[in-house]
Scaffold this active site. Structure first.
Site, mmCIF file in Angstrom:
data_model
loop_
_atom_site.group_PDB
_atom_site.id
_atom_site.type_symbol
_atom_site.label_atom_id
_atom_site.label_comp_id
_atom_site.label_asym_id
_atom_site.label_seq_id
_atom_site.Cartn_x
_atom_site.Cartn_y
_atom_site.Cartn_z
ATOM 1 C CD GLU A 195 2.793 2.684 4.244
ATOM 2 O OE1 GLU A 195 2.374 3.749 3.840
ATOM 3 O OE2 GLU A 195 2.445 1.637 3.855
ATOM 4 C CG HIS A 207 4.369 0.586 -0.598
ATOM 5 N ND1 HIS A 207 3.106 1.233 -0.592
ATOM 6 C CD2 HIS A 207 4.329 0.618 -1.956
ATOM 7 C CE1 HIS A 207 2.368 1.748 -1.348
ATOM 8 N NE2 HIS A 207 3.190 1.230 -2.573
ATOM 9 C CG HIS A 237 -2.753 4.866 -3.854
ATOM 10 N ND1 HIS A 237 -1.845 5.900 -4.402
ATOM 11 C CD2 HIS A 237 -1.781 3.940 -3.076
ATOM 12 C CE1 HIS A 237 -0.639 5.731 -4.026
ATOM 13 N NE2 HIS A 237 -0.617 4.565 -3.544
ATOM 14 C CG HIS A 256 -6.029 -12.461 -8.423
ATOM 15 N ND1 HIS A 256 -6.413 -13.264 -9.311
ATOM 16 C CD2 HIS A 256 -7.151 -11.475 -7.887
ATOM 17 C CE1 HIS A 256 -7.606 -12.908 -9.766
ATOM 18 N NE2 HIS A 256 -8.125 -12.049 -8.904
ATOM 19 C CG HIS A 289 -14.176 -9.146 -8.357
ATOM 20 N ND1 HIS A 289 -13.330 -8.224 -9.336
ATOM 21 C CD2 HIS A 289 -12.903 -9.880 -7.819
ATOM 22 C CE1 HIS A 289 -12.226 -8.586 -9.551
ATOM 23 N NE2 HIS A 289 -12.007 -9.659 -8.729
#
Length: 366
Positions: free
Chosen positions: A109, A112, A174, A340, A282
């Protein structure tokens, strides 16, 4: 005591700002040395590349359940890095060994966040250079300024992602804002290239490429909703969903936007039927997007200006279909899931480049 807390907070912000600046020094130095003749263009391309990497790592952070690895913001337990928060992380991990806070997740985290700060510093440098060199560059500095505003909004959503405990609508927004930043940088990078020759066939495709971007954006939003609700394995077979063409689904709760992770708006646990509705939507819309973008790629091959990006588009569509299918059949392996996410970002960049090269004003400066 309140003053002490304020001083600690100021110190934390200063340490994090210095960390972001230090991380950004390497790419800034590279752009400065490599782009002696055109530092602005070099910095745009480098920021585009690193923003793409940031989106990949953001996907990795989400997919490894590391979004709350440091459950406060902007630092980690009020410190600038997990080393300084070792005691808090150790206590949380001892209480819940597989919980949201572990030593590894805290570092994922915070890395990032460091990368996000680096991109923010690069965009500030880009904006400053655009204003300082605006006469030499002979282009408006406002696009770079808009990027700065966008990255500030993105940072705010990053904070809310943590403080609102991974609320699905915030996490999805986000993601979408991150891809908007990436697409904007791609547009700026494409416009910094030497002017393309006029191509009437490409110009005629411009509105169809724009529609392709819109359809892709909707599909990315649906994919983000699948990921943030952990609905990837709601359907475990293909082309059917749990053995049915149209399974039992709960769209009302599945697509209620303002709710906590894993719960309905009333606070009850989200049902499996709601997760199936998210996944199935989706999957069905993916058929529409793949068919449309494949048609667009085949049409664009006829244009001399768009032949190469059209081939890239077709290749990315095939890879994206393969990775999406593999996520279902192979039970969501982490490398393929990250790939992906990266494929969706690459498709967006490719379409933005195609749109820029197909427009009637490709010879104009921004």
């Amino acid at each position: 005591m309140g003053a002490g807390m304020g001083m600690a907070s100021d110190q934390q912000w200063l340490q994090l700002a210095l960390t972001g600046l230090m991380v950004a020094l390497l790419p800034l130095s590279y752009a400065w040395v490599k782009g002696r003749r055109d530092r602005y263009r070099q910095l745009v391309w480098l920021t585009l590349f690193l923003t793409f990497d940031l989106i990949l790592f953001g996907g990795f952070t989400r997919l490894t359940d590391s979004g709350l690895g440091c459950p406060d913001w902007p630092g980690c337990y009020g410190t600038a890095n997990p080393f300084l928060a070792h005691a808090n992380i150790h206590a949380a991990e001892a209480l819940m060994p597989s919980g949201p806070v572990t030593w590894a997740k805290a570092w994922i985290e915070m890395i990032h966040r460091y990368l996000a700060m680096m991109v923010g510093v690069l965009i500030i440098a880009l904006m400053g250079l655009a204003w300082f060199k605006r006469r030499e560059l002979r282009q408006s500095p406002w696009p770079a300024t808009a990027l700065f505003i966008l990255v500030c909004v993105q940072g705010a959503f990053g904070a809310w992602t943590v403080t609102l405990k991974l609320q699905p609508v915030i996490v999805t927004l986000h993601l979408l804002l991150g891809l908007t930043l990436l697409g904007s940088l791609a547009w700026l990078a494409a416009r910094s290239q030497p002017a393309a020759s006029h191509d009437a066939a490409a110009n005629r495709l411009s509105p169809w490429i724009a529609l392709g971007i819109v359809l892709l954006a909707v599909q990315i939003a649906l994919g983000g909703w699948v990921s943030t609700n952990y609905a990837v394995l709601a359907c475990t077979d293909f082309p059917l969903c749990n053995g049915q063409l149209i399974p039992t689904m709960d769209f009302r709760h599945g697509f209620t936007l303002w709710r906590a992770l894993g719960k309905t708006a009333s606070g009850a646990l989200l049902s499996h039927d709601a997760l199936v509705a998210i996944h199935w939507t989706h999957r069905v819309f993916a058929v529409v997007v793949i068919a449309y973008l494949s048609w667009l790629g085949l049409r664009a091959r006829r244009s001399l200006t768009l032949t190469r990006p059209a081939l890239i588009l077709l290749a990315l569509i095939a890879l994206q279909f393969a990775s999406g299918l593999s996520n279902i059949l192979l039970q969501w392996p982490l490398p393929i899931a990250v790939a992906h996410n990266g494929g969706a970002a690459a498709l967006l960049v490719t379409l933005v480049f195609m749109l820029t090269r197909s427009g009637p004003d490709t010879n104009q400066k921004v």
